[in-house]
Design a protein around this motif. Sequence first.
Motif, PDB file in Angstrom:
ATOM      1  N   SER A  25       0.819  -1.212   0.000  1.00  0.00           N
ATOM      2  CA  SER A  25       0.000   0.000   0.000  1.00  0.00           C
ATOM      3  C   SER A  25       0.854   1.264   0.000  1.00  0.00           C
ATOM      4  O   SER A  25       0.319   2.369  -0.107  1.00  0.00           O
ATOM      5  N   LEU A  26       2.166   1.108   0.118  1.00  0.00           N
ATOM      6  CA  LEU A  26       3.075   2.245   0.149  1.00  0.00           C
ATOM      7  C   LEU A  26       3.697   2.445  -1.224  1.00  0.00           C
ATOM      8  O   LEU A  26       4.062   1.481  -1.908  1.00  0.00           O
ATOM      9  N   VAL A  27       3.838   3.705  -1.620  1.00  0.00           N
ATOM     10  CA  VAL A  27       4.306   4.032  -2.971  1.00  0.00           C
ATOM     11  C   VAL A  27       5.680   4.694  -2.891  1.00  0.00           C
ATOM     12  O   VAL A  27       5.797   5.828  -2.406  1.00  0.00           O
ATOM     13  N   PRO A  61      -0.295  10.735   4.283  1.00  0.00           N
ATOM     14  CA  PRO A  61      -1.544   9.979   4.481  1.00  0.00           C
ATOM     15  C   PRO A  61      -1.961   9.158   3.264  1.00  0.00           C
ATOM     16  O   PRO A  61      -2.690   8.177   3.403  1.00  0.00           O
ATOM     17  N   GLN A  62      -1.495   9.532   2.063  1.00  0.00           N
ATOM     18  CA  GLN A  62      -1.847   8.777   0.858  1.00  0.00           C
ATOM     19  C   GLN A  62      -0.928   7.571   0.631  1.00  0.00           C
ATOM     20  O   GLN A  62      -1.120   6.817  -0.326  1.00  0.00           O
ATOM     21  N   GLY A  63       0.058   7.389   1.507  1.00  0.00           N
ATOM     22  CA  GLY A  63       0.959   6.259   1.379  1.00  0.00           C
ATOM     23  C   GLY A  63       2.183   6.523   0.534  1.00  0.00           C
ATOM     24  O   GLY A  63       2.948   5.593   0.237  1.00  0.00           O
ATOM     25  N   ASN A  64       2.404   7.777   0.143  1.00  0.00           N
ATOM     26  CA  ASN A  64       3.608   8.118  -0.627  1.00  0.00           C
ATOM     27  C   ASN A  64       4.808   8.196   0.303  1.00  0.00           C
ATOM     28  O   ASN A  64       4.779   8.924   1.302  1.00  0.00           O
ATOM     29  N   LEU A  88       2.883  11.483   8.190  1.00  0.00           N
ATOM     30  CA  LEU A  88       3.133  12.899   8.431  1.00  0.00           C
ATOM     31  C   LEU A  88       2.134  13.721   7.623  1.00  0.00           C
ATOM     32  O   LEU A  88       2.143  13.681   6.388  1.00  0.00           O
ATOM     33  N   GLU A  89       1.279  14.435   8.320  1.00  0.00           N
ATOM     34  CA  GLU A  89       0.253  15.231   7.658  1.00  0.00           C
ATOM     35  C   GLU A  89       0.696  16.690   7.539  1.00  0.00           C
ATOM     36  O   GLU A  89       1.540  17.169   8.290  1.00  0.00           O
TER      37      GLU A  89
END
Length: 308
Positions: A25-27, A61-64, A88-89
């Motif tokens: 799920s991580l990019v 939060p988007q997994g980048n 980290l947001e």
Amino acid sequence: MNKPMSPAASPADRRLQVTYRDPDSLVPDPRNARTHPKRQIAQIVQSIRAFGFTNPILADPQGNLIAGHGRLRAAKEMRLETVPVIELEGLSEAEKKALRLADNKIALNAGWDLEILKLELADLSLPEIDIDLGLTGFSPGEIDVVLGETPDPDDEVIPAVPQSPRVQPGDIWQLGEHRVACGDGRDVAFLRELVGEGSKIDCAFLDPPYNVKINGHANAKGRHREFAMASGEMSEDQFRGFLADTLGACAKVSRNGAVHFVCMDWRHMDDVTASVEDIYSDLLNICMWNKSNAGMGWLCQLNFSDTH
């Protein structure tokens, strides 16, 4: 002009929370500037197996991915179902890029207290300590250097040049099947005597002077004498003539089709190719030495075929 951030809004006050996510799920960032060779990934795998996942991956939060590309690759190689992630947001794209670089570069700016490092490695090397020293990230060779005995200061003393040297130009020594000689590489008669009258060589590794000063350039001033010639005093035409004489002499004692490996710093590569047009028939290859610390530039090895 950027305004200073108030203490209440400082990122330093951000409370971090570790979550566990599927590695898929991580990019990864396709523009991540940090490289991770296979050897380093193997070290990360070894560390995770020994100590667990002690350093979470940083992502938005988007997994980048922001930091932890090597750890993610190691986790996928180990087929881990989840990995620890700190999200980290509120970071802008520019801040993510800066943090990605800083996460790697700031660590590289640290140094070592060699005395303390030696003590730590020595403690871990004790027979009663059952631990693989490879877990420290140091290679066996690096550990041997750190733990090696303190060199004798006398070993650093360069002996004075004798007023009457024992070795004289033209001397040749027979060492089993090999021969070593002291002489001028431009002297064809000397080279023929060295290889044996009527004999021809199949290959030569040649490292003529680069016409670059030694003191203050390749070594600290005074540690090494300047070469007898081609040590920065020659003009371009003089240096090319010097190379033609040196390489041409060796070509005359080489068989047809022999290969010559010629070393030169990158600044004078053109001088080599320009000086050997009438000596060699083909430039077979160019090999660049990617050195960790430069000396007289970088070694450039040109492979020529001697067919003239």
